[in-house]
Structure formats: C-alpha cells, structure tokens
Design a protein around this motif. Structure first.
Motif, PDB file in Angstrom:
ATOM      1  N   HIS A 186      11.596 -43.479  18.900  1.00 33.89           N
ATOM      2  CA  HIS A 186      11.452 -44.785  19.031  1.00 33.89           C
ATOM      3  C   HIS A 186      13.073 -45.295  19.220  1.00 33.89           C
ATOM      4  CE1 HIS A 186       7.362 -45.863  18.263  1.00 33.89           C
ATOM      5  NE2 HIS A 186       7.581 -44.991  17.142  1.00 33.89           N
ATOM      6  N   SER A 187      14.027 -44.610  18.706  1.00 35.61           N
ATOM      7  CA  SER A 187      15.539 -44.923  18.720  1.00 35.61           C
ATOM      8  C   SER A 187      15.826 -44.599  20.488  1.00 35.61           C
ATOM      9  CB  SER A 187      16.167 -44.121  17.776  1.00 35.61           C
ATOM     10  OG  SER A 187      17.546 -44.152  17.957  1.00 35.61           O
ATOM     11  N   ALA A 188      15.230 -43.699  20.792  1.00 34.29           N
ATOM     12  CA  ALA A 188      15.820 -43.453  22.337  1.00 34.29           C
ATOM     13  C   ALA A 188      15.154 -44.438  23.242  1.00 34.29           C
ATOM     14  CB  ALA A 188      15.290 -42.231  22.759  1.00 34.29           C
ATOM     15  N   ARG A 189      14.011 -44.848  22.923  1.00 39.26           N
ATOM     16  CA  ARG A 189      13.288 -45.727  23.778  1.00 39.26           C
ATOM     17  C   ARG A 189      13.884 -47.293  23.670  1.00 39.26           C
ATOM     18  NH1 ARG A 189       6.771 -45.797  23.403  1.00 39.26           N
ATOM     19  NH2 ARG A 189       7.123 -44.773  21.431  1.00 39.26           N
ATOM     20  N   VAL A 190      14.374 -47.770  22.398  1.00 42.89           N
ATOM     21  CA  VAL A 190      14.939 -48.825  22.533  1.00 42.89           C
ATOM     22  C   VAL A 190      16.195 -48.923  22.811  1.00 42.89           C
ATOM     23  CG1 VAL A 190      13.229 -50.073  20.462  1.00 42.89           C
ATOM     24  CG2 VAL A 190      15.635 -48.748  19.787  1.00 42.89           C
ATOM     25  N   GLY A 191      16.939 -47.733  22.752  1.00 47.14           N
ATOM     26  CA  GLY A 191      18.292 -47.651  23.518  1.00 47.14           C
ATOM     27  C   GLY A 191      18.237 -47.791  25.040  1.00 47.14           C
ATOM     28  N   GLN A 192      17.278 -47.264  25.571  1.00 40.58           N
ATOM     29  CA  GLN A 192      17.098 -47.464  27.069  1.00 40.58           C
ATOM     30  C   GLN A 192      16.731 -48.919  27.183  1.00 40.58           C
ATOM     31  OE1 GLN A 192      13.700 -44.488  27.787  1.00 40.58           O
ATOM     32  NE2 GLN A 192      15.079 -42.967  28.048  1.00 40.58           N
ATOM     33  N   ALA A 193      15.867 -49.550  26.411  1.00 41.04           N
ATOM     34  CA  ALA A 193      15.508 -50.994  26.539  1.00 41.04           C
ATOM     35  C   ALA A 193      16.951 -51.708  26.430  1.00 41.04           C
ATOM     36  CB  ALA A 193      14.622 -51.343  25.667  1.00 41.04           C
ATOM     37  N   LEU A 194      17.588 -51.418  25.575  1.00 41.73           N
ATOM     38  CA  LEU A 194      18.959 -52.268  25.457  1.00 41.73           C
ATOM     39  C   LEU A 194      19.674 -52.041  26.874  1.00 41.73           C
ATOM     40  CD1 LEU A 194      20.984 -53.863  23.977  1.00 41.73           C
ATOM     41  CD2 LEU A 194      21.815 -51.885  23.054  1.00 41.73           C
ATOM     42  N   HIS A 195      19.820 -50.907  27.163  1.00 41.81           N
ATOM     43  CA  HIS A 195      20.524 -50.860  28.555  1.00 41.81           C
ATOM     44  C   HIS A 195      20.023 -51.545  29.654  1.00 41.81           C
ATOM     45  CE1 HIS A 195      22.792 -48.998  31.701  1.00 41.81           C
ATOM     46  NE2 HIS A 195      21.534 -48.686  32.416  1.00 41.81           N
ATOM     47  N   LEU A 196      18.572 -51.559  29.808  1.00 41.13           N
ATOM     48  CA  LEU A 196      17.918 -52.575  30.484  1.00 41.13           C
ATOM     49  C   LEU A 196      18.108 -54.042  30.563  1.00 41.13           C
ATOM     50  CD1 LEU A 196      14.554 -50.363  31.179  1.00 41.13           C
ATOM     51  CD2 LEU A 196      16.316 -50.773  32.908  1.00 41.13           C
ATOM     52  N   LEU A 197      17.939 -54.253  29.350  1.00 40.80           N
ATOM     53  CA  LEU A 197      18.246 -55.710  29.265  1.00 40.80           C
ATOM     54  C   LEU A 197      19.870 -56.055  29.343  1.00 40.80           C
ATOM     55  CD1 LEU A 197      16.410 -55.633  25.577  1.00 40.80           C
ATOM     56  CD2 LEU A 197      15.711 -57.216  27.472  1.00 40.80           C
TER      57      LEU A 197
END
Length: 64
Positions: free
Chosen positions: A13-24
């Motif tokens: 989950h941490s890795a996924r939300v980290g990727q999402a932060l980058h995209l945001l």
C-alpha cells in the motif's frame, strides 16, 4: 505468518500511494484514473489509504 502478510500488505500500500503521489504532482490525471493506475479497484479505498498515509485528500494534492 500473519505478521509477514501484514507487513507485506502495508509495504504494498505504501508503494502504491507513493506512486500515486508522484502522479498527482506531475500529471493532470483525475484521482479515479490515478487510483486505477496504481492498482486500486476503488477510488474511495485509494483516497482512504492516501489520506491515512499523507494526511491529505488526494484531490487536494493535485490542485496545489
């Protein structure tokens, strides 16, 4: 064994939300699209996980 599964799930989950932060921060994609790209079936679940991690709603991050 259950502890290992929990740690692995937390890391995932941490890795996924980290990727999402980058995209945001680097794209103009809608939150729903970003949630799907990083592997969430539900934008609501993604928003909850993101908020738990960063203390912000993901829609607020993309608008800053």
């Amino acid at each position: 064994m259950a502890i290992k599964l929990r740690i692995r799930g937390t890391h995932e989950h941490s890795a996924r939300v980290g990727q999402a932060l980058h995209l945001l921060l680097t794209s103009r994609l809608p939150v729903k699209t970003i949630a799907a790209r990083v592997g969430y079936d539900s934008a609501a679940t993604f928003s909850k996980r993101f908020s738990e991690r960063y203390g912000l709603d993901p829609a607020q991050v993309g608008r800053r």
